[in-house]
Design a protein around this motif. Structure first.
Motif, PDB file in Angstrom:
ATOM      1  N   ALA A 197       0.878  -0.677   0.274  1.00  0.00           N
ATOM      2  CA  ALA A 197       0.046  -0.262   0.347  1.00  0.00           C
ATOM      3  C   ALA A 197       0.889   1.320   0.009  1.00  0.00           C
ATOM      4  O   ALA A 197       1.685   1.240   0.719  1.00  0.00           O
ATOM      5  N   PHE A 198       0.129   2.090  -0.690  1.00  0.00           N
ATOM      6  CA  PHE A 198       1.242   3.190  -0.564  1.00  0.00           C
ATOM      7  C   PHE A 198       0.207   3.877   0.323  1.00  0.00           C
ATOM      8  O   PHE A 198      -0.916   4.020   0.877  1.00  0.00           O
ATOM      9  N   GLU A 202      -1.032   9.464   6.788  1.00  0.00           N
ATOM     10  CA  GLU A 202      -2.559  10.049   7.088  1.00  0.00           C
ATOM     11  C   GLU A 202      -3.380   8.367   6.082  1.00  0.00           C
ATOM     12  O   GLU A 202      -4.396   8.189   6.572  1.00  0.00           O
ATOM     13  N   HIS A 203      -2.622   8.884   4.608  1.00  0.00           N
ATOM     14  CA  HIS A 203      -4.375   8.321   4.073  1.00  0.00           C
ATOM     15  C   HIS A 203      -3.164   6.779   3.418  1.00  0.00           C
ATOM     16  O   HIS A 203      -2.142   6.859   3.939  1.00  0.00           O
ATOM     17  N   LEU A 204      -4.174   5.803   2.631  1.00  0.00           N
ATOM     18  CA  LEU A 204      -3.223   5.296   2.719  1.00  0.00           C
ATOM     19  C   LEU A 204      -4.301   3.988   1.632  1.00  0.00           C
ATOM     20  O   LEU A 204      -4.876   4.037   1.295  1.00  0.00           O
ATOM     21  N   PHE A 250      -5.190  -2.546   7.746  1.00  0.00           N
ATOM     22  CA  PHE A 250      -4.726  -1.237   7.098  1.00  0.00           C
ATOM     23  C   PHE A 250      -4.522  -0.053   7.783  1.00  0.00           C
ATOM     24  O   PHE A 250      -3.729   0.521   7.955  1.00  0.00           O
ATOM     25  N   GLN A 251      -5.518  -0.348   7.775  1.00  0.00           N
ATOM     26  CA  GLN A 251      -5.870   1.707   8.629  1.00  0.00           C
ATOM     27  C   GLN A 251      -5.672   1.562  10.388  1.00  0.00           C
ATOM     28  O   GLN A 251      -4.764   2.486  10.052  1.00  0.00           O
ATOM     29  N   PRO A 252      -6.013   0.760  10.927  1.00  0.00           N
ATOM     30  CA  PRO A 252      -5.201   0.702  11.701  1.00  0.00           C
ATOM     31  C   PRO A 252      -3.975   0.411  12.389  1.00  0.00           C
ATOM     32  O   PRO A 252      -3.444   1.319  13.088  1.00  0.00           O
ATOM     33  N   THR A 315      -0.588  14.272  -0.124  1.00  0.00           N
ATOM     34  CA  THR A 315      -2.143  14.646  -0.959  1.00  0.00           C
ATOM     35  C   THR A 315      -2.488  12.868  -1.242  1.00  0.00           C
ATOM     36  O   THR A 315      -3.394  12.968  -2.502  1.00  0.00           O
ATOM     37  N   LEU A 316      -1.885  12.088  -0.511  1.00  0.00           N
ATOM     38  CA  LEU A 316      -2.575  10.764  -1.774  1.00  0.00           C
ATOM     39  C   LEU A 316      -4.238  10.374  -1.612  1.00  0.00           C
ATOM     40  O   LEU A 316      -4.386   9.818  -3.106  1.00  0.00           O
ATOM     41  N   ASP A 317      -4.632  11.598  -0.743  1.00  0.00           N
ATOM     42  CA  ASP A 317      -6.087  11.453  -0.516  1.00  0.00           C
ATOM     43  C   ASP A 317      -7.050  11.559  -1.885  1.00  0.00           C
ATOM     44  O   ASP A 317      -7.644  11.247  -2.712  1.00  0.00           O
TER      45      ASP A 317
END
Ligand code: AMP
Ligand code: GLY
Length: 419
Positions: A197-198, A202-204, A250-252, A315-317
């Motif tokens: 995952a990139f 903060e974002h993934l 992933f998020q956790p 700014t991946l989101d």
């Protein structure tokens, strides 16, 4: 942009190959690179682990961006040093790269944040480690704490085998300082899937799922290697599973690292086992996998430079990452005797013919002789990669394409994607 990629294996060839397609990249360098990378980038003879040398070269040559691919320079703080010199760099800082560099750290992180993984204990004392193994019984898994080229893991089917593994790590120092702390954990069972995952701190953004084949010989026999082949996506990784992994793993993980003051920018490699109790983490790596990257980037439709920039800028989101439909497969052609003992320096023939048959042949361990001939220069030598509308077709195309390739003692698995 003037861009430098750090590393010199098949993974770095795939990264350079993809970056070279970006209109944003005007000059591409790779240190140290290899015989194949030299076709798409200018190779710079600096060792990947030479942090000071790399930063100095990047500064002197006005690099706009540096991508650090391998685990050891990341653990050594190359990204921190580049940032300190004012150069934007892709990859985690040392305090986040530790999720790969210390298994004891990553296991503790997972325990603290309730991220599903195998039950474990950490030991620095030999007698306690041996006592724990006898108490738990076999099968049981013994892991050296630190980096060990993917070889510091023993899945022991008997107590004796586990005891021997612990002695080799703690007493004989088979992996140097990496084995003075060992993690001993429950043996999980189930199919394995890898998700890279990139990440921008903060974002993934997960990439296509993939699977590699770590054992040297057909039927998953023989010693563990860096990886003898890989394909993507994994048919076992359903959309439901993807949703569950995102929520439970992933998020956790990204949130845990942020909460610990170790925001992760770069690529997180989630090695997962699909157990009867759901997906669990086998390991984290702090980088692109090798050879998983070769098929995965073959399927990427978005400009890789845009993704790297978004990860560094946070700014991946805001970017929509697109993948080709179908599947891709990478076959590793290795030197006979790898991963134990092998010879190098043999001429390689048939590379152009393989490309004509539709494969992209990434170089893992090659060099160019003074006369321009491509020679073997490592354990894993080439990674022939094909993309096709289905996994079966990608596998068949890859095996057809490698037929013309040959070098002395060439070894490859005949069952990539089939086990
Ligand atoms: P690692 O270097 O942590 O990925 O481990 C190498 C391989 O050992 C993994 O891909 C798994 O096949 C296996 N392995 C690692 N940990 C476990 C575990 N707890 N249970 C079963 N197999 C494991
Ligand atoms: N293919 C396994 C790894 O890159 O760690």
């Amino acid at each position: 942009m003037k861009v430098l990629v750090v590393g010199g294996g098949g993974r770095e060839h795939a990264i350079c190959w993809k970056l070279a397609q970006s209109p944003k990249v005007t000059e591409l360098y790779c240190a140290p690179g290899n015989g194949g990378i030299a076709q798409v980038a200018t190779c710079v003879p600096i060792k990947a682990t030479d942090v000071d040398g790399m930063v100095q070269w990047a500064k002197e040559n006005a690099m706009d961006f540096v991508m650090v691919a391998p685990d050891d320079p990341l653990a050594l703080g190359m990204v921190d040093a580049l940032e300190a010199a004012g150069i934007p760099a892709f990859g985690p800082r040392a305090n986040a790269a530790i999720i790969e560099a210390s298994k004891a750290f990553s296991k503790e992180l997972m325990k603290k944040y309730h991220i599903p993984t195998a039950k474990y204990e950490t030991f620095t004392d030999l007698d306690r480690a041996l006592a724990y193994i006898r108490e738990q019984g076999a099968p049981i898994v013994v892991k050296a704490d630190g980096l060990a080229l993917g070889k510091g893991v023993v899945v022991a089917s008997t107590v004796e085998e586990a005891e021997q593994a612990v002695r080799e790590m703690m007493v004989d120092k088979k992996f140097g300082g990496s084995g003075s702390t060992v993690v001993i954990e429950e043996c999980m069972t189930g199919p394995e899937v890898t998700v890279l995952a990139f990440c921008d701190g903060e974002h993934l953004a997960p990439m296509l799922s993939s699977q590699d084949h770590k054992r040297a010989y057909d039927g998953d026999q023989g010693p563990n290697t860096g990886g003898m082949g890989a394909f993507c996506p994994s048919p076992k990784y359903t959309p439901e599973l993807a949703e569950r992994c995102m929520k439970e793993i992933f998020q956790p993980t990204v949130e845990a690292l942020k909460a610990e003051g170790r925001p992760f920018k770069g690529v997180i490699y989630f090695g997962l086992m699909l157990t009867q109790d759901g997906p669990k983490v086998v390991e984290y790596n702090a980088r692109f996998g090798d050879p998983e990257t070769q098929p995965i980037l073959s399927m990427l439709d978005t400009d890789l430079m845009d993704i790297f920039t978004a990860c560094v800028d946070g700014t991946l989101d805001q970017i929509d990452i697109k993948w080709k439909s179908g599947a891709a497969c990478c076959l590793v052609l290795a030197s006979g005797g790898y991963p134990v003992e092998y010879q190098s320096g043999y001429p390689i023939s048939g590379l152009e013919e393989a490309e004509q048959l539709g494969a992209t042949v990434f170089h893992a361990g090659t060099k160019r002789s003074d006369s321009g001939e491509i020679l073997t220069a490592g354990g894993r030598v080439l990674g022939a990669t094909t993309a096709a509308p289905s996994l079966e077709e990608a596998i068949a195309a890859a095996y057809a394409a490698i037929k013309p390739i040959s070098f002395q003692d060439m070894h490859f698995r005949t069952d990539i994607g089939k086990v």
